[in-house]
Design a protein around this motif. Structure first.
Motif, short mmCIF file in Angstrom:
data_model
loop_
_atom_site.label_atom_id
_atom_site.label_comp_id
_atom_site.label_asym_id
_atom_site.label_seq_id
_atom_site.Cartn_x
_atom_site.Cartn_y
_atom_site.Cartn_z
N ASN A 199 10.70 43.99 50.78
CA ASN A 199 10.14 43.52 52.00
C ASN A 199 10.38 44.54 53.26
OD1 ASN A 199 10.74 41.05 51.51
ND2 ASN A 199 12.30 41.42 50.75
N TYR A 200 9.64 43.98 54.42
CA TYR A 200 9.68 44.71 56.09
C TYR A 200 10.79 44.22 56.27
CZ TYR A 200 7.79 45.27 60.59
OH TYR A 200 8.07 45.51 62.35
N HIS A 201 11.72 44.92 56.93
CA HIS A 201 12.60 44.86 58.02
C HIS A 201 12.43 45.31 59.18
CE1 HIS A 201 16.89 45.88 59.53
NE2 HIS A 201 17.10 44.74 59.56
N TYR A 238 11.98 53.08 54.86
CA TYR A 238 12.29 51.98 56.13
C TYR A 238 10.63 52.30 57.27
CZ TYR A 238 14.60 49.50 59.81
OH TYR A 238 14.87 47.81 60.61
N PRO A 239 10.37 50.62 57.84
CA PRO A 239 10.69 49.91 57.58
C PRO A 239 11.13 49.07 56.73
CG PRO A 239 9.77 49.56 58.90
CD PRO A 239 8.87 50.68 58.13
N PRO A 281 6.18 57.32 50.65
CA PRO A 281 7.72 56.62 50.30
C PRO A 281 7.18 56.01 48.99
CG PRO A 281 7.19 56.20 52.12
CD PRO A 281 5.83 57.52 51.61
N LEU A 282 6.49 54.72 48.93
CA LEU A 282 5.91 54.10 47.77
C LEU A 282 6.08 54.56 46.42
CD1 LEU A 282 4.33 51.41 50.44
CD2 LEU A 282 6.16 50.89 49.08
N SER A 312 26.24 49.47 58.39
CA SER A 312 26.49 50.08 57.31
C SER A 312 25.38 51.48 57.13
CB SER A 312 26.25 49.66 55.63
OG SER A 312 24.88 48.71 56.14
N GLY A 313 25.38 51.97 56.15
CA GLY A 313 24.81 53.39 56.28
C GLY A 313 23.39 53.15 55.05
N ALA A 314 22.71 55.18 55.49
CA ALA A 314 20.79 53.86 54.30
C ALA A 314 22.10 53.72 52.80
CB ALA A 314 20.70 55.34 54.87
#
Length: 179
Positions: free
Chosen positions: A131-133, A117-118, A155-156, A35-37
């Motif tokens: 979470n960390y992906h 991301y991630p 970003p956070l 899927s997309g972002a």
């Protein structure tokens, strides 16, 4: 786990180091996936506003995907995301001279999920999971760079605010002190 406000933050955010290596992965996170972002509702209008400047930077296939699907789509779970080119790459993809996938939105408006991301964020109403992906295509980035909370400070802060981030730092420091 680390609790910050109404967020449950995975220990991985404090413990795992990460550093993107585009020279190795070639931006595979913009190409692979089912899927997309993920997008926030308010991001759709922001993408629509910059679209005239972004379209010339996109591939012909990406422009066609946006023309047919719109600037954002709902996936099978009802979540909002970027459209895909024939179920593959993100429609907002562009490539540099070395064949590295880049984001045509970069410099105009980058979706916060891409910026993070991630780290992946899931809102559950009463709380938010951070979470960390860990995706195989990012193996070249694992263990490099800084802990995720430092590597992705900007970003956070963008997603949660500076007070939230300062509380995260306090919680991590307390966790390290207490073992």
């Amino acid at each position: 786990m680390i609790i910050v406000g109404n967020s449950i933050v995975s220990d991985d955010i404090a413990d795992k180091c990460f550093g993107c290596d585009l020279a190795v992965c070639k931006g595979a996170c913009c190409v692979d996936g089912d899927s997309g972002a993920p997008l926030l509702e308010e991001e759709v209008a922001k993408i629509e506003a910059v679209l005239p400047d972004v379209l010339p930077k996109m591939t012909a296939e990406g422009r066609a995907a946006v023309e047919v699907q719109g600037v954002a789509v709902r996936d099978i779970d009802g979540d909002l995301g970027t459209p895909l080119i024939d179920g593959g790459a993100c429609a907002y993809i562009t490539y540099d001279a070395d064949g590295c996938a880049l984001c045509a939105l970069q410099g105009h408006y980058k979706p916060v999920s891409c910026h993070l991301y991630p780290i992946r964020v899931e809102d559950y109403g009463e709380f938010t999971a951070v979470n960390y992906h860990e995706w195989d295509i990012c193996r070249c980035a694992r263990g490099k760079g800084e802990p995720l909370y430092r590597y992705l400070k900007e970003p956070l802060v963008r997603r949660f605010g500076s007070e939230w981030y300062e509380e995260l730092l306090e919680q991590i420091k307390m966790r390290e002190t207490n073992g």
